[in-house]
Design a protein around this motif. Structure first.
Motif, short mmCIF file in Angstrom:
data_model
loop_
_atom_site.label_atom_id
_atom_site.label_comp_id
_atom_site.label_asym_id
_atom_site.label_seq_id
_atom_site.Cartn_x
_atom_site.Cartn_y
_atom_site.Cartn_z
N HIS A 1 9.01 11.69 -9.33
CA HIS A 1 8.80 13.05 -9.41
C HIS A 1 7.64 13.83 -8.18
O HIS A 1 8.34 14.76 -8.08
N ARG A 2 6.99 12.92 -7.89
CA ARG A 2 5.93 13.46 -6.18
C ARG A 2 6.05 13.17 -5.32
O ARG A 2 5.37 13.34 -3.82
N THR A 3 6.53 11.77 -5.30
CA THR A 3 6.21 10.77 -4.06
C THR A 3 7.36 9.68 -4.32
O THR A 3 7.74 9.54 -5.07
N ASP A 4 7.23 8.78 -2.80
CA ASP A 4 8.17 8.40 -2.91
C ASP A 4 7.46 6.62 -2.56
O ASP A 4 6.11 6.64 -2.31
N PHE A 5 7.70 5.70 -3.66
CA PHE A 5 7.39 4.47 -3.18
C PHE A 5 8.48 3.83 -3.70
O PHE A 5 9.31 3.62 -3.76
N SER A 6 8.01 2.38 -3.99
CA SER A 6 9.01 1.36 -3.68
C SER A 6 8.50 -0.09 -4.69
O SER A 6 7.24 -0.33 -4.72
N VAL A 7 9.54 -0.73 -5.34
CA VAL A 7 8.35 -1.74 -6.20
C VAL A 7 9.23 -2.63 -5.90
O VAL A 7 10.77 -2.57 -5.46
N GLY A 8 9.60 -4.03 -6.33
CA GLY A 8 10.03 -5.04 -5.48
C GLY A 8 9.29 -6.47 -6.01
O GLY A 8 8.17 -6.79 -6.56
N ALA B 1 11.37 9.31 -4.57
CA ALA B 1 12.05 8.49 -5.57
C ALA B 1 11.57 7.12 -5.31
O ALA B 1 10.86 6.81 -4.25
N ILE B 2 11.96 6.40 -6.27
CA ILE B 2 11.53 5.26 -6.81
C ILE B 2 12.65 4.07 -5.84
O ILE B 2 13.92 4.30 -6.39
N THR B 3 11.90 3.39 -4.27
CA THR B 3 13.14 2.29 -3.91
C THR B 3 13.15 1.09 -4.93
O THR B 3 11.69 0.33 -4.21
N SER C 1 10.91 -8.32 3.02
CA SER C 1 12.34 -7.66 3.68
C SER C 1 11.71 -6.10 4.84
O SER C 1 10.57 -5.88 4.24
N PRO C 2 11.97 -6.16 5.47
CA PRO C 2 11.97 -4.63 6.65
C PRO C 2 11.30 -3.52 5.74
O PRO C 2 12.21 -3.65 4.94
N ARG C 3 10.79 -2.47 6.13
CA ARG C 3 10.71 -1.71 5.23
C ARG C 3 11.59 -0.14 5.68
O ARG C 3 12.17 -1.06 7.07
N LYS C 4 11.79 0.13 5.08
CA LYS C 4 13.56 1.56 5.29
C LYS C 4 12.37 2.84 5.29
O LYS C 4 11.39 3.08 3.80
N ALA C 5 13.11 3.33 6.04
CA ALA C 5 12.93 4.98 5.61
C ALA C 5 11.82 5.50 4.01
O ALA C 5 13.66 5.11 3.47
N LYS C 6 11.39 6.76 4.44
CA LYS C 6 11.07 6.74 2.55
C LYS C 6 10.98 5.82 1.54
O LYS C 6 11.41 6.46 0.69
#
Length: 130
Positions: free
Chosen positions: A95-102, A2-4, A10-15
């Motif tokens: 759908h393939r990997t976890d990453f985040s945008v912010g 998923a995209i977080t 901010s502190p990073r979270k798991a996944k």
């Protein structure tokens, strides 16, 4: 997978995975070598940030009407071919990997990242809940 959607700095979270900064400018006073270490971002992607002109407008959007106007204009910017292709890419990658945008904003509700969240969901991305 998923995209977080996150607040940069901010502190990073798991996944959370790779953190992508969708901001117009890098963090002030922070050496480039420390962006990831200080939890800002691993990769900078200003192409998904509001234009400089629109960013100024967003900072003065203090009521619902002005925010709706900003949202309409930002969505219009994100319809440009390059931005649309990037959003499609992120949706597919979700759908393939976890990453985040912010972004740096304190309140996601008054930040372009809330609109990015909607745009990604509209493209059938896997987006983690708020």
């Amino acid at each position: 997978m998923a995209i977080t959607i996150v607040r940069l700095g901010s502190p990073r979270k798991a996944k959370e995975g790779l953190r992508i900064g969708t901001v117009r400018r890098p963090p002030r006073g922070v050496p480039k070598s420390e962006y990831a270490q200080r939890d800002f971002y691993d990769v900078w992607l200003p192409n998904l940030a509001p234009s400089q002109r629109l960013l100024k407008e967003a900072k003065t959007a203090h009521d619902k009407k002005s925010w709706v106007t900003f949202e309409r204009k930002f969505r219009s910017e994100m319809k440009a071919p390059d931005a649309g292709k990037l959003l499609d890419l992120l949706a597919a990658l979700s759908h393939r990997t976890d990453f985040s945008v912010g972004c740096y904003c304190n309140d996601e509700r008054r930040c372009h990242r809330s609109i990015l969240r909607q745009l990604l969901v509209e493209r059938r991305a896997d987006v983690a809940g708020p």
